[in-house]
Write a protein that holds these residues in place. Sequence first.
Motif, short mmCIF file in Angstrom:
data_model
loop_
_atom_site.label_atom_id
_atom_site.label_comp_id
_atom_site.label_asym_id
_atom_site.label_seq_id
_atom_site.Cartn_x
_atom_site.Cartn_y
_atom_site.Cartn_z
N PRO A 159 33.02 -6.85 44.43
CA PRO A 159 33.08 -7.26 45.84
C PRO A 159 31.78 -7.20 46.63
O PRO A 159 31.62 -7.96 47.59
CB PRO A 159 34.11 -6.29 46.44
N LEU A 160 30.87 -6.32 46.26
CA LEU A 160 29.67 -6.11 47.09
C LEU A 160 28.45 -6.77 46.47
O LEU A 160 28.38 -6.98 45.25
CB LEU A 160 29.42 -4.62 47.27
N PRO A 161 27.45 -7.11 47.27
CA PRO A 161 26.24 -7.76 46.72
C PRO A 161 25.60 -6.98 45.58
O PRO A 161 25.12 -7.59 44.61
CB PRO A 161 25.32 -7.84 47.94
N ASN A 162 25.60 -5.66 45.66
CA ASN A 162 24.99 -4.87 44.59
C ASN A 162 25.97 -4.48 43.49
O ASN A 162 25.66 -3.65 42.63
CB ASN A 162 24.32 -3.63 45.17
N ASP A 163 27.15 -5.12 43.50
CA ASP A 163 28.09 -4.99 42.39
C ASP A 163 27.85 -6.07 41.34
O ASP A 163 28.60 -6.14 40.35
CB ASP A 163 29.53 -5.11 42.89
N VAL A 164 26.86 -6.91 41.55
CA VAL A 164 26.48 -7.95 40.58
C VAL A 164 24.96 -7.95 40.44
O VAL A 164 24.24 -7.44 41.30
CB VAL A 164 26.96 -9.35 41.00
N TRP A 165 24.51 -8.53 39.35
CA TRP A 165 23.07 -8.49 39.05
C TRP A 165 22.26 -9.35 40.01
O TRP A 165 21.10 -9.05 40.30
CB TRP A 165 22.81 -8.89 37.60
N ASP A 166 22.87 -10.44 40.53
CA ASP A 166 22.17 -11.31 41.48
C ASP A 166 23.21 -11.93 42.40
O ASP A 166 23.95 -12.83 42.00
CB ASP A 166 21.39 -12.40 40.74
N HIS A 167 23.26 -11.44 43.62
CA HIS A 167 24.30 -11.86 44.57
C HIS A 167 24.29 -13.37 44.81
O HIS A 167 25.33 -14.03 44.72
CB HIS A 167 24.10 -11.10 45.88
N LYS A 169 23.03 -15.89 43.04
CA LYS A 169 23.35 -16.68 41.85
C LYS A 169 24.82 -16.55 41.45
O LYS A 169 25.35 -17.42 40.76
CB LYS A 169 22.46 -16.27 40.69
N MET A 170 25.47 -15.48 41.88
CA MET A 170 26.85 -15.22 41.47
C MET A 170 27.90 -15.74 42.44
O MET A 170 29.10 -15.66 42.16
CB MET A 170 27.04 -13.71 41.28
N LEU A 171 27.48 -16.29 43.56
CA LEU A 171 28.44 -16.68 44.59
C LEU A 171 29.39 -17.79 44.14
O LEU A 171 30.48 -17.93 44.71
CB LEU A 171 27.70 -17.13 45.86
N LYS A 172 29.00 -18.55 43.14
CA LYS A 172 29.87 -19.60 42.62
C LYS A 172 30.42 -19.27 41.24
O LYS A 172 30.95 -20.14 40.55
CB LYS A 172 29.11 -20.94 42.58
N ILE A 173 30.31 -18.01 40.85
CA ILE A 173 30.79 -17.55 39.56
C ILE A 173 32.05 -16.72 39.77
O ILE A 173 32.08 -15.80 40.59
CB ILE A 173 29.72 -16.71 38.83
N VAL A 174 33.09 -17.03 38.99
CA VAL A 174 34.35 -16.31 39.11
C VAL A 174 34.11 -14.81 38.91
O VAL A 174 33.43 -14.39 37.97
CB VAL A 174 35.38 -16.82 38.08
N SER A 175 34.65 -14.03 39.83
CA SER A 175 34.57 -12.58 39.97
C SER A 175 33.76 -12.16 41.19
O SER A 175 33.90 -11.03 41.67
CB SER A 175 34.02 -11.84 38.74
N HIS A 176 32.94 -13.11 41.73
CA HIS A 176 32.14 -12.75 42.91
C HIS A 176 32.14 -13.85 43.96
O HIS A 176 31.33 -13.86 44.87
CB HIS A 176 30.70 -12.43 42.47
N THR A 177 33.07 -14.79 43.84
CA THR A 177 33.13 -15.86 44.83
C THR A 177 33.64 -15.31 46.17
O THR A 177 34.38 -14.31 46.20
CB THR A 177 34.07 -16.99 44.37
N PRO A 178 33.26 -15.94 47.27
CA PRO A 178 33.71 -15.43 48.58
C PRO A 178 35.22 -15.30 48.72
O PRO A 178 35.70 -14.34 49.33
CB PRO A 178 33.13 -16.46 49.55
N VAL A 179 35.99 -16.22 48.15
CA VAL A 179 37.44 -16.14 48.31
C VAL A 179 38.01 -14.95 47.56
O VAL A 179 38.92 -14.25 48.05
CB VAL A 179 38.12 -17.45 47.87
N GLU A 180 37.48 -14.64 46.38
CA GLU A 180 37.95 -13.47 45.64
C GLU A 180 37.57 -12.18 46.36
O GLU A 180 38.39 -11.24 46.45
CB GLU A 180 37.34 -13.46 44.24
#
Length: 266
Positions: A159-167, A169-180
């Motif tokens: 859910p958080l920007p620092n929960d992924v390696w690159d916030h 780049k991950m915004l359109k990747i399932v698991s870090h999209t805004p709707v999720e």
Amino acid sequence: MPLRLTTWNINSVRLRIDLVRRYIADHAPDVLCLQETKCINDLFPLGAFHDLGYRHCVVHGQKGYHGVATISRIPLERVESMILGGEDHARHAGARLMEGPFAGTVIHNFYVPAGGDIPDPALNAKFAHKLAYLDDMTLWGGNRLRQKEIMVGDLNVAPLPNDVWDHKKMLKIVSHTPVEVEKLTEAQSAGGWVDVMRQLVPDSEKLFTWWSYRAADWLASNRGRRLDHIWVTPDMAPGITKLDVLKDARGWDRPSDHVPVMAVLG
């Protein structure tokens, strides 16, 4: 006595039972919550856990897919196994601790759908199912007593920007999209849950529990995500004393792509 609670997406409990033995020998959790066990109840390796001193088990399995199990040294009582998201999948088990200082505490063990690769519910039925599942978790959370409860598992959202390696780049990747992220945040808020991991690790720090099998060198690239979570009701939050994310387990022989996460309460 403190409670040592671990959550771990094991990605087939029978295939990786030796890794479970290794983890238990080194870390001795009181309660171990597994996800993606991938076997029906009758084939779950209860004997192996009994031999290790874990004689209390709440298992909700499914052939070849999904599945959750809560394994404990402390006596357990099954309280529920819910079907959410409109699909008859084994993705939740609830258990109540029956003895000791945490007697009466209910532990919810969840495995949220991964959602496939395309973040569009109109084009991807798996993603639509994931969003429906998160919506049902919000409804469920809003109808609880909100005391002496713990929720753990592979929630498949970072859910958080620092929960992924690159916030970005991950915004359109399932698991870090805004709707999720929005829907998981709604589920957390509806239940009044406290995010234990981020209570102990500041939001400003990277925190991962999963590294893809697709990476040629997962350790060097470190393109992780925090998909595994431990949440508690507010009455329990002050008692959290320690967090351990066992990153080394991702480098074990034939590992899961998730690593164990332990919280110590009390």
